[in-house]
Design a protein around this motif. Sequence first.
Motif, PDB file in Angstrom:
ATOM      1  N   GLN A   3     -13.129 -16.440-148.550  1.00  0.00           N
ATOM      2  CA  GLN A   3     -12.310 -16.750-149.511  1.00  0.00           C
ATOM      3  C   GLN A   3     -10.882 -16.505-149.316  1.00  0.00           C
ATOM      4  O   GLN A   3     -10.700 -15.318-148.821  1.00  0.00           O
ATOM      5  CB  GLN A   3     -12.536 -16.584-150.899  1.00  0.00           C
ATOM      6  CG  GLN A   3     -13.736 -17.058-151.595  1.00  0.00           C
ATOM      7  CD  GLN A   3     -14.088 -16.828-152.835  1.00  0.00           C
ATOM      8  OE1 GLN A   3     -14.058 -15.642-153.287  1.00  0.00           O
ATOM      9  NE2 GLN A   3     -14.570 -17.733-153.657  1.00  0.00           N
ATOM     10  N   LEU A   4      -9.841 -17.243-149.144  1.00  0.00           N
ATOM     11  CA  LEU A   4      -8.373 -17.093-148.835  1.00  0.00           C
ATOM     12  C   LEU A   4      -7.433 -17.187-150.091  1.00  0.00           C
ATOM     13  O   LEU A   4      -7.447 -18.225-150.818  1.00  0.00           O
ATOM     14  CB  LEU A   4      -8.000 -17.884-147.830  1.00  0.00           C
ATOM     15  CG  LEU A   4      -8.562 -17.764-146.499  1.00  0.00           C
ATOM     16  CD1 LEU A   4      -8.406 -19.077-145.482  1.00  0.00           C
ATOM     17  CD2 LEU A   4      -8.673 -16.544-145.984  1.00  0.00           C
ATOM     18  N   VAL A   5      -6.688 -16.220-150.242  1.00  0.00           N
ATOM     19  CA  VAL A   5      -5.708 -16.496-151.587  1.00  0.00           C
ATOM     20  C   VAL A   5      -4.379 -15.992-151.072  1.00  0.00           C
ATOM     21  O   VAL A   5      -3.997 -14.831-150.484  1.00  0.00           O
ATOM     22  CB  VAL A   5      -5.945 -15.266-152.666  1.00  0.00           C
ATOM     23  CG1 VAL A   5      -5.145 -15.211-153.768  1.00  0.00           C
ATOM     24  CG2 VAL A   5      -7.551 -15.681-153.049  1.00  0.00           C
ATOM     25  N   CYS A  22      -1.763 -13.524-147.151  1.00  0.00           N
ATOM     26  CA  CYS A  22      -2.862 -14.308-147.493  1.00  0.00           C
ATOM     27  C   CYS A  22      -4.021 -13.433-147.177  1.00  0.00           C
ATOM     28  O   CYS A  22      -4.307 -12.613-146.010  1.00  0.00           O
ATOM     29  CB  CYS A  22      -3.166 -15.276-146.167  1.00  0.00           C
ATOM     30  SG  CYS A  22      -4.820 -16.340-146.403  1.00  0.00           S
ATOM     31  N   ALA A  23      -4.707 -13.021-148.443  1.00  0.00           N
ATOM     32  CA  ALA A  23      -5.775 -11.873-148.409  1.00  0.00           C
ATOM     33  C   ALA A  23      -7.092 -12.792-148.265  1.00  0.00           C
ATOM     34  O   ALA A  23      -7.355 -13.689-149.100  1.00  0.00           O
ATOM     35  CB  ALA A  23      -5.670 -11.316-149.810  1.00  0.00           C
ATOM     36  N   ALA A  24      -8.001 -12.238-147.430  1.00  0.00           N
ATOM     37  CA  ALA A  24      -9.215 -12.656-147.274  1.00  0.00           C
ATOM     38  C   ALA A  24     -10.440 -11.888-147.443  1.00  0.00           C
ATOM     39  O   ALA A  24     -10.311 -10.622-147.340  1.00  0.00           O
ATOM     40  CB  ALA A  24      -9.313 -13.011-145.737  1.00  0.00           C
ATOM     41  N   PHE A  29     -13.208 -10.774-140.812  1.00  0.00           N
ATOM     42  CA  PHE A  29     -11.944 -11.458-140.846  1.00  0.00           C
ATOM     43  C   PHE A  29     -11.412 -11.324-139.567  1.00  0.00           C
ATOM     44  O   PHE A  29     -10.769 -12.274-138.988  1.00  0.00           O
ATOM     45  CB  PHE A  29     -11.019 -10.649-141.730  1.00  0.00           C
ATOM     46  CG  PHE A  29      -9.712 -10.817-141.743  1.00  0.00           C
ATOM     47  CD1 PHE A  29      -8.661 -10.285-141.183  1.00  0.00           C
ATOM     48  CD2 PHE A  29      -9.198 -12.244-142.206  1.00  0.00           C
ATOM     49  CE1 PHE A  29      -7.253 -10.605-141.148  1.00  0.00           C
ATOM     50  CE2 PHE A  29      -8.062 -12.468-142.370  1.00  0.00           C
ATOM     51  CZ  PHE A  29      -7.015 -11.784-141.656  1.00  0.00           C
ATOM     52  N   SER A  30     -11.730 -10.271-138.651  1.00  0.00           N
ATOM     53  CA  SER A  30     -11.061 -10.241-137.431  1.00  0.00           C
ATOM     54  C   SER A  30     -11.640 -11.188-136.365  1.00  0.00           C
ATOM     55  O   SER A  30     -10.989 -11.221-135.411  1.00  0.00           O
ATOM     56  CB  SER A  30     -11.329  -8.671-136.814  1.00  0.00           C
ATOM     57  OG  SER A  30     -12.773  -8.621-136.668  1.00  0.00           O
ATOM     58  N   THR A  31     -12.840 -11.681-136.785  1.00  0.00           N
ATOM     59  CA  THR A  31     -13.355 -12.599-135.892  1.00  0.00           C
ATOM     60  C   THR A  31     -12.736 -14.204-136.028  1.00  0.00           C
ATOM     61  O   THR A  31     -12.975 -14.971-135.153  1.00  0.00           O
ATOM     62  CB  THR A  31     -14.873 -12.891-135.901  1.00  0.00           C
ATOM     63  OG1 THR A  31     -14.971 -13.421-137.336  1.00  0.00           O
ATOM     64  CG2 THR A  31     -15.683 -11.609-135.952  1.00  0.00           C
TER      65      THR A  31
END
Length: 122
Positions: A3-5, A22-24, A29-31
């Motif tokens: 989810q991205l905000v 943009c917080a995930a 995440f790093s992939t």
Amino acid sequence: QVQLVESGGGLVQAGGSLRLSCAASGRTFSTYAMAWFRQAPGKEREFVTDISGSGGNTMYAGSVKGRFTISRDNAKNTVYLQMSSLKPEDTAVYYCAGGRLYTSVPSAYDYWGQGTQVTVSS
């Protein structure tokens, strides 16, 4: 599932600056390559910039090169878009996207945020 905000949009005068975030969610995440797209009223969604999973590679649309900078902090699961020397034509809804491929093609991205409005007044 990721989810991205997005956050950080707003109204700014021409020549000003804004930083979008943009917080995930998720532990991988790093992939993911991360990108910013934008869509102005009546126009197609367009590529702005993207960054590889490690942060070592970036790509910019010609219209923003030299004015915008993408970065990411994998420890915080966050990608940023620093926008400077803003122009009225930068006015749009800005979307964060995440995907397995480092590309400017929007259909290659699997996850999208809800968008944040950026308005640049002249």
